[in-house]
Design a protein around this motif. Structure first.
Motif, PDB file in Angstrom:
ATOM      1  N   THR A  67       0.812  -1.221   0.000  1.00  0.00           N
ATOM      2  CA  THR A  67       0.000   0.000   0.000  1.00  0.00           C
ATOM      3  C   THR A  67       0.844   1.269   0.000  1.00  0.00           C
ATOM      4  O   THR A  67       0.296   2.369   0.073  1.00  0.00           O
ATOM      5  N   GLY A  68       2.163   1.135  -0.086  1.00  0.00           N
ATOM      6  CA  GLY A  68       3.036   2.301  -0.066  1.00  0.00           C
ATOM      7  C   GLY A  68       2.770   3.239  -1.223  1.00  0.00           C
ATOM      8  O   GLY A  68       2.372   2.826  -2.315  1.00  0.00           O
ATOM      9  N   LEU A  69       3.043   4.519  -1.006  1.00  0.00           N
ATOM     10  CA  LEU A  69       2.696   5.554  -1.973  1.00  0.00           C
ATOM     11  C   LEU A  69       3.909   6.292  -2.526  1.00  0.00           C
ATOM     12  O   LEU A  69       3.751   7.301  -3.206  1.00  0.00           O
ATOM     13  N   SER A  70       5.117   5.789  -2.249  1.00  0.00           N
ATOM     14  CA  SER A  70       6.325   6.457  -2.725  1.00  0.00           C
ATOM     15  C   SER A  70       7.228   5.556  -3.559  1.00  0.00           C
ATOM     16  O   SER A  70       8.363   5.917  -3.846  1.00  0.00           O
ATOM     17  N   GLY A  71       6.752   4.381  -3.918  1.00  0.00           N
ATOM     18  CA  GLY A  71       7.562   3.487  -4.741  1.00  0.00           C
ATOM     19  C   GLY A  71       8.627   2.738  -3.978  1.00  0.00           C
ATOM     20  O   GLY A  71       9.535   2.169  -4.588  1.00  0.00           O
ATOM     21  N   GLY A  72       8.519   2.688  -2.651  1.00  0.00           N
ATOM     22  CA  GLY A  72       9.529   2.004  -1.852  1.00  0.00           C
ATOM     23  C   GLY A  72       9.508   0.499  -1.996  1.00  0.00           C
ATOM     24  O   GLY A  72      10.465  -0.176  -1.620  1.00  0.00           O
ATOM     25  N   ALA A  73       8.415  -0.053  -2.524  1.00  0.00           N
ATOM     26  CA  ALA A  73       8.332  -1.501  -2.745  1.00  0.00           C
ATOM     27  C   ALA A  73       8.310  -1.824  -4.240  1.00  0.00           C
ATOM     28  O   ALA A  73       7.740  -2.830  -4.654  1.00  0.00           O
ATOM     29  N   THR A  74       8.936  -0.981  -5.037  1.00  0.00           N
ATOM     30  CA  THR A  74       9.039  -1.225  -6.480  1.00  0.00           C
ATOM     31  C   THR A  74      10.088  -2.296  -6.745  1.00  0.00           C
ATOM     32  O   THR A  74      11.226  -2.195  -6.280  1.00  0.00           O
ATOM     33  N   ALA A  75       9.718  -3.309  -7.487  1.00  0.00           N
ATOM     34  CA  ALA A  75      10.627  -4.422  -7.754  1.00  0.00           C
ATOM     35  C   ALA A  75      11.829  -3.983  -8.582  1.00  0.00           C
ATOM     36  O   ALA A  75      11.741  -3.066  -9.405  1.00  0.00           O
TER      37      ALA A  75
END
Length: 455
Positions: free
Chosen positions: A72-80
C-alpha cells in the motif's frame, strides 16, 4: 539462473513464486511506478529463520532484495528491481498481546487493523492510524514511520516501537531495543531502523507499546469559503488546544468524497476543517475550538451528533481513493510548520493553475503534514508531463518553506531526486555511510532513498 532458483526453492519449499503469473502482482506498490523491474522471484517467508535463508541466498549470489508489506506504499519504496527478489511479509501475521505490560509482539505482515482489533479485544488501543489502516501492514508502517489522523495528539509509529528483530544484509538476526518504556543503553539503533524503508535490514518482529482505549472522539465541523481563513483557524487551534484530530479537505477532495458517499457535504465550500477531542470531558476544548473557528469567518460551524461527525471522519479517510476515482495520482505528503500552512496551500493552488492540472489538497493539518494529490490522465502524454512537473514543484515549494518532502509516506524511489535539496549533501553522505556499513553490497532495497548500483 535455473540452478540458483532451484537452490532457493529447495531451501524454502512452498514459499517461492516464479514466472510472470507469480511475480506480476508484486512488482509495484500503490505508487504504480511505470519503471518497475521484473523480479527473478517472490519469497513468502513465515518466520525470521526463513527470512534469513532468503537473505543469505541473496547475499551469496549478489541478488538485490526488495522487502514488501501489504503493497500500500505511496512512494515506490516496494518497487521491484529487475532480476531481484521481492520478499513479501504477508504470511508473517502472528500477534501476542501482553496486558500486564500493555505491549504487543507482532510480525511485520500483520495489518494495522488486525493489531487494533487484537488490542481492543484485550481492552487496549494501538494509536497510529494511517487512513489506509484497514489494508496497510505494521511492517510497512515501521518502514515509513507512518502517522495518520490521530498523530496530532498521539504521535507516529516510532513513538510506540520498543524493540525490533531485524535481519541484516549478511543474514544475521539482531534484536534492537528492549520491551521497556525507558531504555537508553547504547545508541538508539531501534530508531535508526524505523523509517529506513527496508534499506538497512528486514524487520521480522516488533514490540509495540499500547495505550488504554480513549473515549469516543467528539467533533467540531467548519466549512470555509476561503482556504486561507481555514488555514489560519487551524494555526490558532494548534497553538491553543490539543485536539485528537485536526484535518483539512479542499473543494476538490470534498466533491470527490461526496460523489462516492452522498453524505450531503457542502460541495460549494472551499475547505472543510474537522476537529476532534477524545478527552473524558471534552466539552471545554470542543467549545474552545469552535470559538476559534468562528473567529475566522466560516460559512458554518457546529458540533454534530456523534454519528454525523464519525461519518465526516470516515469521508476524510476515504479522500485519497475518492480522488483516485478521477484519474491517476501523483501523491505528495509534504509537510511544513503549522504557521506556514496557509503559504503552502496558496502555493499549491498557484502550481495547479500554472501547470493547468488538478491538485486536490487534504491534510493532517494539526501537525502540518499535507497530501497534495496531483490528478492526471496517464493516456494524455502532455497532461502527464505537466503533472510530473507540478509534482516536482510541490517538493521544491515545501523545501523552500522550510518543510519536508515526506511526512509519513517515505522517500521511496519517487522522491529521491529532492532528498539532497532538503537534508543537504553532508547529511545524505552520512546516511550513505551508514547504509554502506550495514549493506556493503547494496542488496537491500536498492534505489530507495539511496542511489545504489542496482537502481
Amino acid at each position: 539462473m535455473s540452478d540458483m532458483l532451484a537452490e532457493l526453492m529447495s531451501a524454502l519449499p512452498g514459499a517461492v513464486l516464479t514466472g510472470a503469473d507469480g511475480t506480476e502482482p508484486y512488482r509495484r506498490d500503490r505508487a504504480l511506478d511505470p519503471d518497475a523491474g521484473v523480479p527473478l522471484a517472490v519469497v513468502l517467508p513465515r518466520s525470521t529463520a526463513e527470512v534469513q535463508t532468503a537473505v543469505r541466498w541473496a547475499a551469496r549470489h549478489h541478488v538485490p532484495i526488495v522487502p514488501r508489506g501489504a503493497g500500500t506504499g505511496l512512494s515506490g519504496g516496494a518497487t521491484a528491481v529487475h532480476g531481484g527478489l521481492v520478499l513479501s511479509t504477508e504470511r508473517m501475521r502472528d500477534v501476542t498481546i501482553d496486558t500486564a505490560t500493555r505491549m504487543a509482539i507482532v510480525q511485520p505482515g500483520l495489518l494495522n487493523a488486525e493489531l487494533k482489533a487484537a488490542a481492543a479485544d484485550a481492552g487496549l488501543w494501538y494509536p497510529p492510524d494511517p487512513a489506509s489502516f484497514e489494508i496497510c501492514s505494521i511492517g510497512g508502517n515501521i518502514a515509513t514511520n507512518a502517522g495518520g489522523l490521530c498523530c496530532v495528539k498521539y504521535g507516529v509509529t516510532a513513538d510506540y516501537v520498543l524493540s525490533l528483530e531485524v535481519v541484516l544484509a549478511d543474514g544475521r538476526a539482531v534484536r534492537l531495543g528492549r520491551p521497556l518504556i525507558k531504555d537508553v543503553a547504547g545508541l538508539s539503533l531501534t530508531s535508526l531502523f524505523v523509517g529506513s524503508e527496508g534499506t538497512l535490514g528486514i524487520v521480522t518482529e516488533i514490540t509495540l507499546r499500547l495505550l488504554p482505549t480513549p473515549p469516543p472522539t467528539r467533533w467540531v465541523v467548519a466549512w470555509f469559503d476561503s482556504s486561507d481563513d481555514a488555514a489560519r483557524a487551524i494555526a490558532e487551534i494548534a497553538c491553543t488546544v490539543r485536539p485528537s484530530v485536526l484535518e483539512y479537505m479542499d473543494r476538490i477532495a470534498i466533491n470527490a468524497v461526496e460523489d462516492r458517499l452522498h453524505l450531503g457535504l457542502d460541495r460549494g465550500a472551499a475547505a472543510l476543517v474537522l476537529a476532534g477531542c477524545d478527552d473524558v470531558d471534552p466539552q471545554r476544548d470542543l467549545n474552545a475550538m469552535q470559538a476559534v473557528l468562528e473567529r475566522h469567518d466560516p460559512s458554518s460551524v457546529h458540533q454534530p451528533p456523534q454519528a454525523d461527525g464519525d461519518a465526516i471522519a470516515y469521508a476524510r479517510r476515504l479522500a485519497i481513493p475518492a480522488v483516485e476515482d478521477k484519474g491517476r495520482l501523483l501523491l505528495a505528503d509534504v509537510g511544513v510548520s503549522i504557521p506556514r500552512l496557509a503559504e503552502l496551500i496558496g502555493g499549491v493552488e498557484e502550481i495547479a493553475a500554472r501547470n493547468d492540472v488538478t491538485i486536490a489538497f487534504i491534510a493532517h493539518a494539526g501537525d502540518g503534514n499535507t497530501h497534495p494529490l496531483v490528478v492526471f490522465d496517464p493516456a494524455d502524454v502532455d497532461e502527464a508531463a505537466r503533472a510530473e512537473h507540478a509534482y516536482g514543484e510541490l517538493m521544491t515549494l515545501a523545501i523552500g518553506l522550510g518543510g519536508t518532502i515526506t511526512g509519513e509516506h517515505g522517500v521511496g524511489k519517487l522522491k529521491r531526486p529532492w532528498l539532497a535539496d532538503q537534508v543537504g549533501h553532508d547529511a545524505l553522505d552520512l546516511g550513505q555511510r551508514i547504509k554502506t556499513a550495514l549493506d556493503p553490497d547494496g542488496i537491500l532495497n536498492p534505489g530507495t532513498i539511496f542511489e545504489d548500483d542496482h537502481s
